[in-house]
Design a protein around this motif. Structure first.
Motif, PDB file in Angstrom:
ATOM      1  N   GLY A   1       0.825  -1.207   0.000  1.00 13.56           N
ATOM      2  CA  GLY A   1       0.000   0.000   0.000  1.00 13.56           C
ATOM      3  C   GLY A   1       0.861   1.259   0.000  1.00 13.56           C
ATOM      4  O   GLY A   1       0.543   2.253  -0.646  1.00 13.56           O
TER       5      GLY A   1
ATOM      6  N   ARG B   1      -9.453  -0.600  -6.733  1.00 15.94           N
ATOM      7  CA  ARG B   1     -10.063  -1.177  -5.528  1.00 15.94           C
ATOM      8  C   ARG B   1     -10.667  -2.562  -5.778  1.00 15.94           C
ATOM      9  O   ARG B   1     -11.588  -2.980  -5.082  1.00 15.94           O
ATOM     10  CB  ARG B   1     -11.124  -0.235  -4.946  1.00 15.94           C
ATOM     11  CG  ARG B   1     -10.688   1.219  -4.828  1.00 15.94           C
ATOM     12  CD  ARG B   1      -9.908   1.466  -3.580  1.00 15.94           C
ATOM     13  NE  ARG B   1     -10.770   1.566  -2.421  1.00 15.94           N
ATOM     14  CZ  ARG B   1     -11.328   2.699  -2.005  1.00 15.94           C
ATOM     15  NH1 ARG B   1     -11.101   3.821  -2.662  1.00 15.94           N
ATOM     16  NH2 ARG B   1     -12.073   2.721  -0.921  1.00 15.94           N
TER      17      ARG B   1
ATOM     18  N   GLY C   1      -3.711  -5.603   2.198  1.00 15.95           N
ATOM     19  CA  GLY C   1      -2.643  -6.501   2.621  1.00 15.95           C
ATOM     20  C   GLY C   1      -2.552  -6.586   4.132  1.00 15.95           C
ATOM     21  O   GLY C   1      -2.496  -7.677   4.717  1.00 15.95           O
ATOM     22  N   VAL C   2      -2.554  -5.437   4.803  1.00 17.54           N
ATOM     23  CA  VAL C   2      -2.507  -5.415   6.270  1.00 17.54           C
ATOM     24  C   VAL C   2      -3.778  -6.052   6.835  1.00 17.54           C
ATOM     25  O   VAL C   2      -3.742  -6.822   7.808  1.00 17.54           O
ATOM     26  CB  VAL C   2      -2.342  -3.965   6.793  1.00 17.54           C
ATOM     27  CG1 VAL C   2      -2.481  -3.910   8.309  1.00 17.54           C
ATOM     28  CG2 VAL C   2      -0.979  -3.397   6.374  1.00 17.54           C
TER      29      VAL C   2
ATOM     30  N   TYR D   1     -18.900  -0.431   4.320  1.00 12.70           N
ATOM     31  CA  TYR D   1     -18.986   0.957   4.816  1.00 12.70           C
ATOM     32  C   TYR D   1     -19.629   1.904   3.808  1.00 12.70           C
ATOM     33  O   TYR D   1     -19.935   3.038   4.143  1.00 12.70           O
ATOM     34  CB  TYR D   1     -17.604   1.472   5.245  1.00 12.70           C
ATOM     35  CG  TYR D   1     -16.594   1.625   4.130  1.00 12.70           C
ATOM     36  CD1 TYR D   1     -16.589   2.749   3.315  1.00 12.70           C
ATOM     37  CD2 TYR D   1     -15.646   0.647   3.897  1.00 12.70           C
ATOM     38  CE1 TYR D   1     -15.672   2.886   2.286  1.00 12.70           C
ATOM     39  CE2 TYR D   1     -14.728   0.765   2.872  1.00 12.70           C
ATOM     40  CZ  TYR D   1     -14.744   1.885   2.070  1.00 12.70           C
ATOM     41  OH  TYR D   1     -13.835   2.012   1.047  1.00 12.70           O
TER      42      TYR D   1
ATOM     43  N   SER E   1     -15.242  -1.997   0.893  1.00 13.80           N
ATOM     44  CA  SER E   1     -16.114  -1.163   0.064  1.00 13.80           C
ATOM     45  C   SER E   1     -17.166  -1.956  -0.702  1.00 13.80           C
ATOM     46  O   SER E   1     -17.954  -1.367  -1.437  1.00 13.80           O
ATOM     47  CB  SER E   1     -15.270  -0.336  -0.912  1.00 13.80           C
ATOM     48  OG  SER E   1     -14.393  -1.171  -1.628  1.00 13.80           O
TER      49      SER E   1
ATOM     50  N   ARG F   1      -2.839  -9.327  -2.057  1.00  8.45           N
ATOM     51  CA  ARG F   1      -1.711  -8.729  -2.763  1.00  8.45           C
ATOM     52  C   ARG F   1      -1.714  -8.894  -4.275  1.00  8.45           C
ATOM     53  O   ARG F   1      -2.135  -9.921  -4.797  1.00  8.45           O
ATOM     54  CB  ARG F   1      -0.400  -9.349  -2.246  1.00  8.45           C
ATOM     55  CG  ARG F   1       0.083  -8.685  -0.999  1.00  8.45           C
ATOM     56  CD  ARG F   1       0.568  -7.284  -1.325  1.00  8.45           C
ATOM     57  NE  ARG F   1       0.890  -6.553  -0.134  1.00  8.45           N
ATOM     58  CZ  ARG F   1       0.138  -5.565   0.376  1.00  8.45           C
ATOM     59  NH1 ARG F   1      -0.976  -5.185  -0.203  1.00  8.45           N
ATOM     60  NH2 ARG F   1       0.504  -4.933   1.465  1.00  8.45           N
TER      61      ARG F   1
ATOM     62  N   LEU G   1       6.033   0.346  11.543  1.00 15.06           N
ATOM     63  CA  LEU G   1       6.880  -0.850  11.603  1.00 15.06           C
ATOM     64  C   LEU G   1       8.332  -0.512  11.297  1.00 15.06           C
ATOM     65  O   LEU G   1       9.253  -1.049  11.902  1.00 15.06           O
ATOM     66  CB  LEU G   1       6.368  -1.901  10.603  1.00 15.06           C
ATOM     67  CG  LEU G   1       7.050  -3.254  10.705  1.00 15.06           C
ATOM     68  CD1 LEU G   1       6.482  -4.055  11.861  1.00 15.06           C
ATOM     69  CD2 LEU G   1       6.937  -4.040   9.412  1.00 15.06           C
TER      70      LEU G   1
ATOM     71  N   VAL H   1       1.396   3.637  14.693  1.00  9.08           N
ATOM     72  CA  VAL H   1       2.272   2.466  14.572  1.00  9.08           C
ATOM     73  C   VAL H   1       3.084   2.608  13.289  1.00  9.08           C
ATOM     74  O   VAL H   1       2.515   2.827  12.219  1.00  9.08           O
ATOM     75  CB  VAL H   1       1.439   1.158  14.518  1.00  9.08           C
ATOM     76  CG1 VAL H   1       2.352  -0.047  14.330  1.00  9.08           C
ATOM     77  CG2 VAL H   1       0.597   0.994  15.783  1.00  9.08           C
TER      78      VAL H   1
ATOM     79  N   VAL I   1      -2.290   3.090  11.518  1.00  7.55           N
ATOM     80  CA  VAL I   1      -1.078   2.596  10.869  1.00  7.55           C
ATOM     81  C   VAL I   1      -0.951   3.003   9.402  1.00  7.55           C
ATOM     82  O   VAL I   1      -0.029   2.581   8.711  1.00  7.55           O
ATOM     83  CB  VAL I   1      -1.023   1.057  11.044  1.00  7.55           C
ATOM     84  CG1 VAL I   1      -2.076   0.366  10.197  1.00  7.55           C
ATOM     85  CG2 VAL I   1       0.344   0.495  10.828  1.00  7.55           C
TER      86      VAL I   1
HETATM   87  N1  LIG Z   1       2.941   2.457   9.447  1.00  6.14           N
HETATM   88  C1  LIG Z   1       3.380   1.299   8.978  1.00  6.14           C
HETATM   89  O1  LIG Z   1       4.303   0.700   9.521  1.00  6.14           O
HETATM   90  C2  LIG Z   1       2.701   0.699   7.787  1.00  6.14           C
HETATM   91  C3  LIG Z   1       2.969  -0.615   7.401  1.00  6.14           C
HETATM   92  C4  LIG Z   1       2.249  -1.160   6.342  1.00  6.14           C
HETATM   93  C5  LIG Z   1       1.308  -0.390   5.667  1.00  6.14           C
HETATM   94  N2  LIG Z   1       1.119   0.890   6.052  1.00  6.14           N
HETATM   95  C6  LIG Z   1       0.123   1.735   5.390  1.00  6.14           C
HETATM   96  O2  LIG Z   1      -1.149   1.125   5.512  1.00  6.14           O
HETATM   97  C7  LIG Z   1      -1.952   1.442   4.400  1.00  6.14           C
HETATM   98  C8  LIG Z   1      -2.504   0.170   3.824  1.00  6.14           C
HETATM   99  O3  LIG Z   1      -1.446  -0.654   3.336  1.00  6.14           O
HETATM  100  P1  LIG Z   1      -1.778  -2.018   2.603  1.00  6.14           P
HETATM  101  O4  LIG Z   1      -0.533  -2.556   2.082  1.00  6.14           O
HETATM  102  O5  LIG Z   1      -2.609  -2.855   3.480  1.00  6.14           O
HETATM  103  O6  LIG Z   1      -2.679  -1.422   1.387  1.00  6.14           O
HETATM  104  P2  LIG Z   1      -3.443  -2.131   0.204  1.00  6.14           P
HETATM  105  O7  LIG Z   1      -3.271  -3.603   0.291  1.00  6.14           O
HETATM  106  O8  LIG Z   1      -3.069  -1.440  -1.039  1.00  6.14           O
HETATM  107  O9  LIG Z   1      -4.977  -1.812   0.529  1.00  6.14           O
HETATM  108  C9  LIG Z   1      -5.456  -0.533   0.789  1.00  6.14           C
HETATM  109  C10 LIG Z   1      -6.971  -0.640   1.068  1.00  6.14           C
HETATM  110  O10 LIG Z   1      -7.449   0.588   1.565  1.00  6.14           O
HETATM  111  C11 LIG Z   1      -8.803   0.740   1.215  1.00  6.14           C
HETATM  112  N3  LIG Z   1      -8.995   2.136   0.851  1.00  6.14           N
HETATM  113  C12 LIG Z   1      -9.792   3.009   1.514  1.00  6.14           C
HETATM  114  N4  LIG Z   1      -9.756   4.203   0.953  1.00  6.14           N
HETATM  115  C13 LIG Z   1      -8.920   4.113  -0.112  1.00  6.14           C
HETATM  116  C14 LIG Z   1      -8.503   5.033  -1.113  1.00  6.14           C
HETATM  117  N5  LIG Z   1      -8.934   6.302  -1.137  1.00  6.14           N
HETATM  118  N6  LIG Z   1      -7.654   4.596  -2.066  1.00  6.14           N
HETATM  119  C15 LIG Z   1      -7.204   3.323  -2.064  1.00  6.14           C
HETATM  120  N7  LIG Z   1      -7.583   2.402  -1.131  1.00  6.14           N
HETATM  121  C16 LIG Z   1      -8.427   2.795  -0.171  1.00  6.14           C
HETATM  122  C17 LIG Z   1      -9.091  -0.229   0.061  1.00  6.14           C
HETATM  123  O11 LIG Z   1     -10.089  -1.159   0.483  1.00  6.14           O
HETATM  124  P3  LIG Z   1     -11.678  -0.901   0.250  1.00  6.14           P
HETATM  125  O12 LIG Z   1     -11.852  -0.568  -1.216  1.00  6.14           O
HETATM  126  O13 LIG Z   1     -12.300  -2.178   0.631  1.00  6.14           O
HETATM  127  O14 LIG Z   1     -11.995   0.256   1.152  1.00  6.14           O
HETATM  128  C18 LIG Z   1      -7.779  -0.970  -0.158  1.00  6.14           C
HETATM  129  O15 LIG Z   1      -7.953  -2.362  -0.224  1.00  6.14           O
HETATM  130  C19 LIG Z   1      -1.068   2.246   3.455  1.00  6.14           C
HETATM  131  O16 LIG Z   1      -1.332   3.611   3.696  1.00  6.14           O
HETATM  132  C20 LIG Z   1       0.337   1.911   3.912  1.00  6.14           C
HETATM  133  O17 LIG Z   1       1.233   2.959   3.627  1.00  6.14           O
HETATM  134  C21 LIG Z   1       1.787   1.451   7.089  1.00  6.14           C
END
Ligand SMILES: NC(=O)c1ccc[n+]([C@@H]2O[C@H](COP(=O)([O-])OP(=O)(O)OC[C@H]3O[C@@H](n4cnc5c(N)ncnc54)[C@H](OP(=O)(O)O)[C@@H]3O)[C@@H](O)[C@H]2O)c1
Length: 321
Positions: free
Chosen positions: A41, A311, A149-150, A190, A171, A316, A263, A261, A236
């Motif tokens: 993400g 979306r 992914g998370v 949602y 979604s 992954r 990582l 959080v 996160v």
């Molecule tokens: N802080 C940390 O250590 C850390 C570690 C890992 C990831 N992250 C962050 O966590 C977030 C998610 O990562 P991920 O790898 O799980 O992401 P991902 O697999 O790409 O999934 C993101 C999900 O967010 C939802 N979403 C809601 N609003 C969105 C929008 N406007 N645009 C795109 N997607 C949207 C979507 O699901 P729906 O369509 O079902 O709503 C989508 O499946 C990212 O921001 C990433 O940078 C942070």
């Protein structure tokens, strides 16, 4: 080598597939011939508006492959080993250089594509639930963006950790349906329902003890509003790309907490490094599932990023060099 690069941040169309110089091996690092890139993400967010380490920049946190070179000070890894790697950038390429501490050995016989998708999402979900969310057996857990992914990792880890009820948002109903075999008890669409109202309805008005929120913005407000007495939100991510402005006024009365959080701040510590190795081994034994939605050739990185942003993906999307 070939890589998916960009010269400016923006939409998926900024990604170009080009010849670039091979990376150089650091004395404390390794070079890996990449076999599978897991698009995180954070990769789509960075491509959209992140910092560029070079111009052109190679985006990407996570990739798995075979070690082809080892730095002179590295004693625990050798040429020919299969590893999954993480780093601040550089995954969208045929070769990548990482510090030895950012490479985890893949157990013999394990599917390298599955291994490619483990460290960041599973390590993050684990920390959100247990380290910062202090999840206990019997807790109600809400996972925002359950199909991410998370999210896919958090649903499984919450169930495995003995949650009494695992709730997740997405979604669409179709996306939620695909999460049920992973341990989801109730999905909340949602787009159709207010999340906090639905969490209260499903929990006899008690709310969620732990919420994993990787979306932020207005979604984060819903997470706070869903909390039980003494509930904890692990905040996160910013997948929603909205400003992080929330009202925390009601949290005091409920003795509730909100933890950021990250990582990356602890990924090289023994605690997180070893935890990620354990999670890889759990996947190898079939105790946790990696959900791979689709693969694209590395040359079609722009198309893969576009697909993720549509979306449709659950779990992954991988790039194969
Ligand atoms: N802080 C940390 O250590 C850390 C570690 C890992 C990831 N992250 C962050 O966590 C977030 C998610 O990562 P991920 O790898 O799980 O992401 P991902 O697999 O790409 O999934 C993101 C999900 O967010 C939802 N979403 C809601 N609003 C969105 C929008 N406007 N645009 C795109 N997607 C949207 C979507 O699901 P729906 O369509 O079902 O709503 C989508 O499946 C990212 O921001 C990433 O940078 C942070």
């Amino acid at each position: 080598m070939k890589a998916a690069v960009y010269y400016e941040t923006g939409g998926p169309e900024v990604l170009k597939y080009e010849e670039v110089p091979d990376p150089v091996c650091h004395r404390k690092g390794v070079i890996v011939r990449v076999e599978a890139v897991s698009i995180e993400g954070g990769d789509t967010l960075n491509r959209f508006r992140g910092r560029m380490a070079a111009n052109p920049h190679i985006v990407g946190y996570q990739a798995a492959g075979e070690i082809v070179e080892v730095g002179e000070e590295v004693t625990n890894l050798k040429v020919g080993q299969k590893v999954v790697t993480s780093g601040n950038h550089g995954s969208h390429a045929e070769l990548r250089a990482v510090p030895a501490r950012s490479a985890w050995v893949i157990p013999d016989g394990m599917d390298i594509q599955k291994a490619a998708a483990i460290p960041v999402p599973f390590g993050t979900a684990h920390d959100c639930l247990f380290e910062f969310g202090r999840m206990q057996k019997g807790d109600v857990v809400l996972v925002q963006a359950g199909a991410s992914g998370v999210g896919v990792a958090a649903i499984q880890l919450a169930k495995q950790g003995g949650a009494s009820l695992v709730l997740a948002t997405a979604s669409s109903d179709e996306r939620l349906e695909m999460l049920k075999p992973l341990g989801l008890d109730h999905g909340i669409n949602y787009k159709e329902k207010d999340v906090a109202t639905e969490v209260r309805r499903l929990t006899d008005n008690k709310g969620a003890n732990v919420v994993v929120d990787s979306v932020g913005g207005s979604t984060l407000q819903g997470s706070i509003n869903s909390l039980a007495y003494r509930g904890r939100v692990s905040m996160v991510g910013a997948a929603g790309r909205e400003p992080m402005k929330v009202d925390v006024g009601a949290m005091m009365g409920g003795n509730q907490s909100l933890s950021g959080v990250f990582l990356g701040a602890e990924i090289a510590t023994d605690r997180v490094y070893n935890n990620i190795q354990r999670l890889i081994e759990q996947v190898a034994r079939g105790e946790l599932q990696v959900v791979i939605d689709r693969t694209f050739p590395l040359s079609e990185a722009a198309e893969a990023h576009r697909y993720i942003e549509s979306r449709q993906a659950v779990g992954r999307v991988l790039l194969i060099p």
